[in-house]
Design an enzyme around this catalytic site. Structure first.
Site, short mmCIF file in Angstrom:
data_model
loop_
_atom_site.label_atom_id
_atom_site.label_comp_id
_atom_site.label_asym_id
_atom_site.label_seq_id
_atom_site.Cartn_x
_atom_site.Cartn_y
_atom_site.Cartn_z
N SER A 8 -9.57 97.77 -12.72
CA SER A 8 -9.06 98.35 -11.48
C SER A 8 -9.81 99.65 -11.21
O SER A 8 -9.93 100.48 -12.12
CB SER A 8 -7.56 98.63 -11.59
OG SER A 8 -6.84 97.45 -11.83
N ALA A 242 -6.00 105.49 -22.50
CA ALA A 242 -5.54 105.20 -21.14
C ALA A 242 -6.05 106.25 -20.17
O ALA A 242 -6.19 107.42 -20.54
CB ALA A 242 -4.01 105.13 -21.09
N LYS A 243 -6.32 105.83 -18.95
CA LYS A 243 -6.77 106.76 -17.92
C LYS A 243 -5.76 107.88 -17.71
O LYS A 243 -6.12 109.06 -17.59
CB LYS A 243 -6.98 106.01 -16.59
CG LYS A 243 -8.01 104.91 -16.62
CD LYS A 243 -8.01 104.17 -15.28
CE LYS A 243 -8.91 102.95 -15.31
NZ LYS A 243 -8.84 102.17 -14.05
N ARG A 244 -4.47 107.49 -17.63
CA ARG A 244 -3.45 108.48 -17.30
C ARG A 244 -3.28 109.54 -18.38
O ARG A 244 -2.73 110.62 -18.12
CB ARG A 244 -2.12 107.78 -17.04
CG ARG A 244 -1.55 107.04 -18.25
CD ARG A 244 -0.21 106.41 -17.93
NE ARG A 244 0.30 105.62 -19.04
CZ ARG A 244 0.03 104.36 -19.24
NH1 ARG A 244 -0.76 103.72 -18.40
NH2 ARG A 244 0.53 103.69 -20.26
N GLY A 246 -5.86 110.83 -19.98
CA GLY A 246 -7.10 111.60 -20.05
C GLY A 246 -8.09 111.14 -21.09
O GLY A 246 -8.84 111.95 -21.65
#
Length: 285
Positions: A8, A242-244, A246
């Site tokens: 995504s 995970a992106k969230r 960082g």
């Protein structure tokens, strides 16, 4: 064999993405097959074009080449709409007007666990005016869906072997969101079939979602690929990348002078590589 990498574009790729992409790529290449790139850009609030460009840049830096054009879900909305209409015609989906807060208040679940939808809107009478007036999603009527397919649906995972599908434990999942005309469950099921994907390589965090995808395949008359759910990479704190949270991006590693060949070598030496043979699946099928 056809595998795919389907990120995504809501942030830059990190090592966890690279781990999945490398294994999907190598699985197909080792069999003389095809590796596809699909951009899952159905989240209108978070998708950014610079992230799309970054995905292609990062994969090229890793030395991963994909076959054919890049497919974008945002260009495939009519396919999802057609599938949803087929399910509506069979009475297998219903509109849901509940907010997340209302669902959380009406359903019990441990802290941090997404509650199973309690079916608040399942028996509402048809109200065309309300549908036109109020935001709503479309949910799969799980009980009706399960009763409309043969019992004993299965799917095959490279690590777990044959798995009995247990979609019922997921509750009435969302197939079309309030802010988008589809959902991950519906879009990924339609796309994998439309692109002829034979082997799905993805993280073990999506293992439970595969139960739902197997049911949707049965409802829509679609083929079932083989699944390769791999372990998730974790940081020094033991939490999944995970992106969230960082996680350091591949772009940052590249800027720091990281060697992409060494990086790929470290990822392919992981215990994720599948050892089970495809002949076992062919005999079972």
């Amino acid at each position: 064999m056809i595998s795919r990498f389907a990120p995504s574009p809501t942030g830059r790729l990190h090592l966890g993405h690279a781990f999945s992409a490398v294994h999907a790529h190598d699985l197909a290449r080792s069999a003389g097959g095809f590796f596809l790139l699909r951009i899952e850009d159905i989240d209108p609030g978070r998708t950014r074009e610079d992230f799309v460009a970054g995905i292609e840049e990062d994969l090229a830096w890793l030395g991963l080449a994909w076959d054919g054009p890049v497919v974008r879900q945002s260009a495939r909305l009519p396919l999802y709409a057609e599938a949803l209409e087929r399910l509506k015609a069979r009475g297998l989906v219903y509109p849901c007007f509940c907010t997340r807060a209302e669902i959380a208040a009406s359903a019990s679940a441990p802290h941090g666990v997404v509650p199973v939808y309690p079916g608040t809107c399942r028996a509402l009478p048809h109200d065309a005016a309300r549908l036109a007036r109020e935001p709503h999603c479309w949910r799969l009527d799980m009980a009706n869906a399960l009763s409309s397919v043969r019992a004993g649906l299965e799917w095959w995972d490279a690590d777990a072997g044959w798995v009995r599908a247990d979609a019922g434990s997921q509750g009435d999942v969302v197939l079309a969101r309030k802010d988008a005309p589809t959902s991950y469950h519906l879009a990924v099921t339609i796309d994998d079939a439309a692109q002829g994907v034979t082997d799905v390589v993805r993280g073990v965090d999506l293992f439970e979602a595969t139960h739902v995808h197997r049911l949707l395949q049965a409802l829509l008359g679609l083929p079932t690929p083989l699944y390769h759910h791999h372990p998730l990479l974790t940081g020094s704190d033991g939490r999944r990348l995970a992106k969230r949270d960082g996680a350091r991006s591949l772009a940052e590693l590249r800027a720091e002078g990281a060697d992409p060949r060494a990086l790929v070598a470290s990822l392919t030496s992981s215990p994720c590589r599948e050892e089970l043979g495809r002949d076992d699946h062919n005999r079972k099928a």
